[in-house]
Design an enzyme around this catalytic site. Sequence first.
Site, mmCIF file in Angstrom:
data_model
loop_
_atom_site.group_PDB
_atom_site.id
_atom_site.type_symbol
_atom_site.label_atom_id
_atom_site.label_comp_id
_atom_site.label_asym_id
_atom_site.label_seq_id
_atom_site.Cartn_x
_atom_site.Cartn_y
_atom_site.Cartn_z
ATOM 1 N N HIS A 139 7.803 -9.279 -3.290
ATOM 2 C CA HIS A 139 7.394 -8.049 -1.861
ATOM 3 C C HIS A 139 7.497 -6.818 -2.951
ATOM 4 O O HIS A 139 6.502 -6.547 -3.113
ATOM 5 C CB HIS A 139 8.191 -7.869 -1.288
ATOM 6 N N GLU A 140 9.221 -6.825 -3.969
ATOM 7 C CA GLU A 140 8.788 -5.335 -4.095
ATOM 8 C C GLU A 140 7.997 -4.958 -5.127
ATOM 9 O O GLU A 140 7.740 -3.956 -5.809
ATOM 10 C CB GLU A 140 10.583 -4.702 -4.451
ATOM 11 N N CYS A 145 5.924 -4.305 6.036
ATOM 12 C CA CYS A 145 5.835 -3.112 4.772
ATOM 13 C C CYS A 145 5.969 -2.228 4.700
ATOM 14 O O CYS A 145 5.029 -1.788 6.752
ATOM 15 C CB CYS A 145 4.829 -3.370 3.935
ATOM 16 N N LEU A 146 6.927 -1.128 4.918
ATOM 17 C CA LEU A 146 6.966 0.139 5.355
ATOM 18 C C LEU A 146 5.591 1.019 5.135
ATOM 19 O O LEU A 146 5.359 2.271 6.159
ATOM 20 C CB LEU A 146 8.030 0.503 4.540
ATOM 21 N N GLY A 158 14.176 -2.861 1.189
ATOM 22 C CA GLY A 158 13.500 -2.729 0.293
ATOM 23 C C GLY A 158 12.199 -2.065 0.174
ATOM 24 O O GLY A 158 11.757 -1.107 0.966
ATOM 25 N N HIS A 215 4.762 -4.949 -5.253
ATOM 26 C CA HIS A 215 4.046 -3.257 -5.214
ATOM 27 C C HIS A 215 4.286 -2.893 -6.629
ATOM 28 O O HIS A 215 2.469 -1.680 -6.511
ATOM 29 C CB HIS A 215 5.815 -2.085 -4.617
ATOM 30 N N GLN A 242 6.251 3.430 -3.244
ATOM 31 C CA GLN A 242 6.184 3.635 -1.583
ATOM 32 C C GLN A 242 6.170 5.252 -1.490
ATOM 33 O O GLN A 242 6.312 5.512 -0.507
ATOM 34 C CB GLN A 242 6.691 2.430 -1.384
#
Length: 151
Positions: free
Chosen positions: A130-131, A88-89, A46, A134, A51
């Site tokens: 999660h997204e 997380c990226l 995701g 963000h 990000q």
Amino acid sequence: MAVYKVVEIGDPVLKEVAKPVPKINENILKLLQNMADTMYAAEGVGLAAPQIGISKRVIVIDVGEGLIEMINPEIIAQEGLQTDTEGCLSIPGMLGEVPRAGRVVVKGLNRHGQEYAVEAEALLARAFQHEIDHLEGILFVDKATSVAKKK
Ligand code: ZN
């Protein structure tokens, strides 16, 4: 195809509340493409627009069931509880145990501006939460009950 560098923790854009998208135009379509390209290149499940440094309410998800693009996503129902390991990226090398709702219903717009809803559970429900976090400037480490370095 455009792969962006994923913004990492410490960058203020990750702490901002992202702005709703008022109108889907060429730039938003390009953003969706770039986000998907970046997510797949980074082997993530995701990605949220902040990000890649764009403070807009746009997310892409693929937990192995195909690409989901959602603009102005909103959790409209949730139930249950799941706790699992999450990464997380934007926080490379770290994993955390994060409690999340077990099941969510999320609504938003597709790339054609049509509203649709997704019922999700397990990993997909986790990815949505999660997204969407963000977009509120929240990172998994803010919610994790424990955080550890990836082995
Ligand atoms: Zn993340």
